[in-house]
Design an enzyme around this catalytic site. Structure first.
Site: not given
Ligand SMILES: NC(=O)c1ccc[n+]([C@@H]2O[C@H](COP(=O)([O-])OP(=O)(O)OC[C@H]3O[C@@H](n4cnc5c(N)ncnc54)[C@H](OP(=O)(O)O)[C@@H]3O)[C@@H](O)[C@H]2O)c1
Length: 248
Positions: A142, A155
């Site tokens: 991130s 985080y």
């Molecule tokens: N959105 C942003 O602005 C942003 C920015 C920088 C980095 N990121 C990173 O990008 C990645 C994806 O995030 P996103 O933004 O797409 O958020 P999201 O829509 O909340 O997706 C997160 C995913 O992680 C899964 N997850 C959570 N806990 C889990 C567990 N214990 N076991 C397996 N899967 C798990 C969730 O699926 P289930 O709940 O179905 O398990 C979901 O599919 C993350 O690592 C996040 O830190 C996001």
């Protein structure tokens, strides 16, 4: 032919946001997908959607905090498709709050999902990639893995760790001559369900404001596809992808 065609790709956190968008992008380019997350209804729906567009996808319900379940995920991919070409190590949570709020349970969860989950997945796929002398690990860090800000301390710590793991893995595989590529992706604000994991109301209000400039998850999916598409002797090691108007 795309360098993505017929590649077997495991995506953790495929049930929403960046993982889901990446699954759709890679499926449209001919990848064979192994979708993983905890919510089976979401995985099933995505599998059906991909298959009805002519793509290939299987899924396995997986909690990345369970080393056993992550090992079973890798074994399932190998059983069904015979190889693992790419791991998109994407599962993550972001329950942000000031340290003084003492949300120690949330710190534990972030460390378990964002760091240990990432390591468990690497441990599960690395032996088969090393044996084949081919593979690609894509870790989702991130902008919070580059910058520290109040309320994001734990985080940020987990995302700095992901970046360290990416670079360490890259160096170790490069010196071992395994041909395993490593890509660290650092998104800025992206529309997804991630903000819903923040329980602290003050922090959530600030994040909602900050995320007004967020870009769609398919922007990150395209960057992931770009990294995979490169010839096998090219490693795209680091990508920071912010909304054009995001300052910090
Ligand atoms: N959105 C942003 O602005 C942003 C920015 C920088 C980095 N990121 C990173 O990008 C990645 C994806 O995030 P996103 O933004 O797409 O958020 P999201 O829509 O909340 O997706 C997160 C995913 O992680 C899964 N997850 C959570 N806990 C889990 C567990 N214990 N076991 C397996 N899967 C798990 C969730 O699926 P289930 O709940 O179905 O398990 C979901 O599919 C993350 O690592 C996040 O830190 C996001």
């Amino acid at each position: 032919m795309s360098n993505i065609q017929d590649k077997v790709v495991i995506i953790t956190g495929a049930s929403s946001g960046i993982g889901e968008a990446t699954a759709k992008e890679l499926a449209s380019k001919g990848a064979k997908l192994v979708l993983a997350a905890r919510r089976e209804d979401r995985l099933k729906k995505l599998q059906v959607e991909i298959q009805s567009s002519g793509g290939q996808a299987i899924y396995k319900v997986t909690d990345v905090t369970s080393r056993q379940q992550v090992e079973e995920l890798a074994a399932y991919a190998l059983k069904e498709f015979g190889k693992i070409d790419v791991l998109v190590n994407n599962s993550g949570i972001m329950p942000q709050a000031f340290l003084s709020e003492n949300k120690v349970d949330e710190w534990d969860k972030m460390i378990d999902v964002n760091i240990k989950g990432v390591l468990y997945a690497i441990a599960a796929i690395l032996p088969s990639m090393r044996e084949r002398k081919s593979g690609h690990v894509i870790n989702l860090s991130s902008v919070a893995g580059h910058n520290i800000y109040p309320g994001g301390t734990v985080y940020c710590g987990t995302k700095f760790a992901v970046r360290a793991i990416s670079e360490g893995l890259r160096q170790e595989e490069a010196m071992s001559g395994t041909n395993i590529r490593v890509t660290n992706i650092s998104p800025g604000a992206v529309t997804s369900e991630l903000l819903e994991t923040t329980t602290d109301s003050t922090m959530k209000a600030g994040l909602d404001e900050f995320y007004k400039v967020a870009i769609d998850a398919d922007r990150i999916a395209r960057a992931i596809a770009f990294a995979i598409e490169q010839p096998s002797d090219v490693g795209i090691n680091e990508m920071i992808i912010r909304p054009t108007v995001q300052v910090g």
